[in-house]
Design an enzyme around this catalytic site. Structure first.
Site, PDB file in Angstrom:
ATOM      1  N   GLY A 248      12.774 -21.045  -1.143  1.00  0.00           N
ATOM      2  CA  GLY A 248      11.906 -20.077  -1.450  1.00  0.00           C
ATOM      3  C   GLY A 248      11.464 -20.336  -2.633  1.00  0.00           C
ATOM      4  N   GLU A 290      18.128 -23.803   0.381  1.00  0.00           N
ATOM      5  CA  GLU A 290      17.376 -24.759   1.407  1.00  0.00           C
ATOM      6  C   GLU A 290      15.942 -24.831   0.776  1.00  0.00           C
ATOM      7  OE1 GLU A 290      19.487 -23.234   5.584  1.00  0.00           O
ATOM      8  OE2 GLU A 290      17.745 -22.005   4.758  1.00  0.00           O
ATOM      9  N   TYR A 334      -3.465 -18.885   4.644  1.00  0.00           N
ATOM     10  CA  TYR A 334      -2.811 -18.128   3.569  1.00  0.00           C
ATOM     11  C   TYR A 334      -3.777 -17.956   2.439  1.00  0.00           C
ATOM     12  CZ  TYR A 334       1.107 -20.323   5.754  1.00  0.00           C
ATOM     13  OH  TYR A 334       2.052 -21.072   6.666  1.00  0.00           O
ATOM     14  N   CYS A 361     -15.466 -27.926  13.156  1.00  0.00           N
ATOM     15  CA  CYS A 361     -16.412 -27.012  13.558  1.00  0.00           C
ATOM     16  C   CYS A 361     -15.831 -25.634  13.658  1.00  0.00           C
ATOM     17  CB  CYS A 361     -16.674 -27.269  14.919  1.00  0.00           C
ATOM     18  SG  CYS A 361     -17.510 -29.038  14.972  1.00  0.00           S
TER      19      CYS A 361
HETATM   20  N1  LLP Z   1      15.142 -22.056   4.869  1.00  0.00           N
HETATM   21  C1  LLP Z   1      14.577 -21.285   5.900  1.00  0.00           C
HETATM   22  C2  LLP Z   1      15.372 -20.663   6.880  1.00  0.00           C
HETATM   23  C3  LLP Z   1      12.996 -21.190   5.991  1.00  0.00           C
HETATM   24  O1  LLP Z   1      12.544 -20.310   6.855  1.00  0.00           O
HETATM   25  C4  LLP Z   1      12.301 -21.898   4.720  1.00  0.00           C
HETATM   26  C5  LLP Z   1      10.913 -22.094   4.867  1.00  0.00           C
HETATM   27  C6  LLP Z   1      12.864 -22.670   3.945  1.00  0.00           C
HETATM   28  C7  LLP Z   1      14.293 -22.638   3.916  1.00  0.00           C
HETATM   29  C8  LLP Z   1      12.295 -23.484   3.088  1.00  0.00           C
HETATM   30  O2  LLP Z   1      11.362 -22.286   2.066  1.00  0.00           O
HETATM   31  P1  LLP Z   1      10.692 -23.074   0.771  1.00  0.00           P
HETATM   32  O3  LLP Z   1      11.785 -23.503  -0.122  1.00  0.00           O
HETATM   33  O4  LLP Z   1      10.079 -24.309   1.210  1.00  0.00           O
HETATM   34  O5  LLP Z   1       9.775 -22.167   0.465  1.00  0.00           O
HETATM   35  N2  LLP Z   1       4.107 -22.864   6.119  1.00  0.00           N
HETATM   36  C9  LLP Z   1       4.340 -21.925   5.071  1.00  0.00           C
HETATM   37  C10 LLP Z   1       5.542 -21.800   4.493  1.00  0.00           C
HETATM   38  C11 LLP Z   1       6.686 -21.446   5.690  1.00  0.00           C
HETATM   39  C12 LLP Z   1       8.080 -21.322   5.178  1.00  0.00           C
HETATM   40  C13 LLP Z   1       8.774 -21.376   6.336  1.00  0.00           C
HETATM   41  N3  LLP Z   1      10.258 -21.330   6.092  1.00  0.00           N
HETATM   42  C14 LLP Z   1       3.409 -22.396   3.580  1.00  0.00           C
HETATM   43  O6  LLP Z   1       2.652 -23.402   3.856  1.00  0.00           O
HETATM   44  O7  LLP Z   1       3.361 -21.801   2.718  1.00  0.00           O
END
Ligand code: LLP
Length: 433
Positions: A248, A290, A334, A361
């Site tokens: 995150g 993660e 988003y 389109c």
């Molecule tokens: N762990 C879990 C359980 C998750 O659901 C996610 C992301 C991560 C780790 C990794 O999070 P990060 O470090 O990448 O923020 N499609 C969206 C983002 C969706 C994130 C889903 N889960 C976008 O394009 O912003």
């Protein structure tokens, strides 16, 4: 520029990791995703080293491969000695094909099917992260049939508002993910899981959301999870050996976004966790994180070829490109901000306002609204920065547009890691009549 792997060369062309992006567009065609391997490795090592230093020596980052999943990425993760987070049989299969040591894989998802559970166990996935008692029971049953005792983390909803886009916020009580502490269902989940014969409960997981710049929500989540570990130790005599804090942490998409010191954040979170462990009398668990976006986002950029300029007198200008929501749906979904540059004319005044429009389109197929750039013309090379995460991973075939190629840059050498899809590829599953 927003990342130190970007520069401008003597031809006034944008460079990534020292390589001319306009040359790359010519060599491989567009749309093209260009990636800087050194940046990916640098980010892996920042997380790995900070986690080793500030938590226990076996603590480690897991690359959240939903951000970007292809064989070469798993090879990098393996050689950087980190783990991975997978969410589907597809991601697991890709990692296996890349020779990834699957005991370092954590299998996520709120809707794992029986087949996927079997496939993951057969693939030697180390841990499952479970979202509900129903799911843990199914895994227990399947693991029993397969003569396996499956290691499991339970996904707990800590009840945090991380101040990010609603669609990528996951830690609040009404989330579809995990089981809430607030409703007391999380305690029930632990109690029931501990009774299952073919499940080895290792600890807990939480993930509060994505693209979070503030550091306080992570600290709050850590505090809540430590209290949960202490409470469940007291209630059930079970002390968690592992705590997974999810991903995150944000990345810079524009100059306005702040820079994040990931190692400093990790140290801050570690200080809180260590203090609470001492206060509650619990042993410091192995910590996992993660990161997805913060590992790969700014290692990547996307190159497009400019199409037509539409000037609506007194109202608005559009420059069309040869890609769009099919390779980057993030503005459509988003309203995500991006930095867009005219890669072949980096020296010219950015005095023309126009919206970068995709080729689909669909009016919502926009990459970025009202960008200031030199007045674009047909065949200019347009670069959209910070596209390494959740772009290719979320690409679609809408309007039957093939997916772009991915080219990696390593030590100034460029090589294809994912081939450009052909239109023949796209109909390869279609039955002839
Ligand atoms: N762990 C879990 C359980 C998750 O659901 C996610 C992301 C991560 C780790 C990794 O999070 P990060 O470090 O990448 O923020 N499609 C969206 C983002 C969706 C994130 C889903 N889960 C976008 O394009 O912003």
């Amino acid at each position: 520029m927003i990342c130190n792997n970007l520069s401008v060369n003597e031809n006034n062309h944008l460079t990534l990791a020292g390589v001319d992006t306009v040359e790359m567009a010519k060599k491989y065609g567009t749309p093209l995703m260009l990636m800087d391997e050194a940046k990916i490795r640098e980010k892996c090592s920042v997380y790995r080293e900070a986690m080793k230093e500030y938590f226990t020596p076996d603590s480690m980052p897991l690359f959240a491969s939903k951000a970007l999943s292809f064989k070469y990425i798993y090879k990098i993760a393996n050689s950087e000695n980190i783990g991975i987070d997978c969410v589907s049989a597809g991601e697991i299969f890709t990692a296996v094909k890349a020779g990834f040591p699957m005991e370092k894989a954590y299998f996520h998802g709120n809707s794992k099917t029986d087949d996927e559970i079997r496939f993951a166990i057969n693939s030697g996935v180390g841990h499952f992260v479970c979202d509900s008692i129903e799911e843990v029971s199914v895994i227990d049953e399947i693991a029993g049939e397969m003569n396996v005792r499956q290691k499991v983390l339970l996904r707990i909803t800590p009840g945090i508002d991380p101040h990010t886009h609603k669609k990528i916020s996951t830690g609040s009580v009404d989330s579809k993910f995990g089981v809430a502490i607030e409703t007391k269902q999380a305690y029930e989940l632990v109690e029931k899981t501990l009774k299952l014969e073919n499940i080895e409960l290792m600890g807990y997981h939480c993930h509060i959301g994505s693209q979070i710049f503030e550091y306080d929500p992570f600290c709050d989540a850590a505090r809540i999870m430590l209290k949960f570990i202490a409470d469940t130790k007291e209630m059930f005599g079970f002390e968690a050996k592992e705590l997974n804090l999810g991903g995150g942490m944000g990345v810079r998409y524009t100059e306005e976004d702040p820079e994040i010191d990931y190692a400093a954040n990790i140290k801050g979170i570690a200080d809180i966790i260590k203090e609470l462990c001492a206060e509650y009398g619990i042993t410091l668990p192995k910590i996992l994180m993660e990161p997805g976006r913060s590992i790969v986002a700014d290692a990547g950029l996307t190159l497009y070829t400019a199409g037509y300029l539409k000037e609506i007198t007194g109202l608005k200008n559009y420059i069309s490109i040869d890609g769009g929501m099919t390779d980057n749906p993030r503005f459509t979904l988003y309203q995500s901000p991006y930095t867009v540059l005219l890669a072949n004319r980096m020296n010219e005044e950015k005095d023309y306002k126009c919206t970068v429009a995709g080729r689909c389109c669909e009016s919502g197929d926009i990459i970025q609204e009202d960008v200031l750039m030199p007045k674009p013309k047909r065949n200019d090379t347009i670069a959209v920065l910070t596209t390494g995460a959740y772009n290719y991973a979320m690409a679609s075939h809408y309007n039957k547009v093939p997916k772009p190629a991915i080219v990696m840059i390593k030590d100034k050498e460029d090589f294809v890691v994912v081939k450009r899809e052909t239109i023949e590829d796209m109909i390869s599953n279609e039955v002839d009549f």
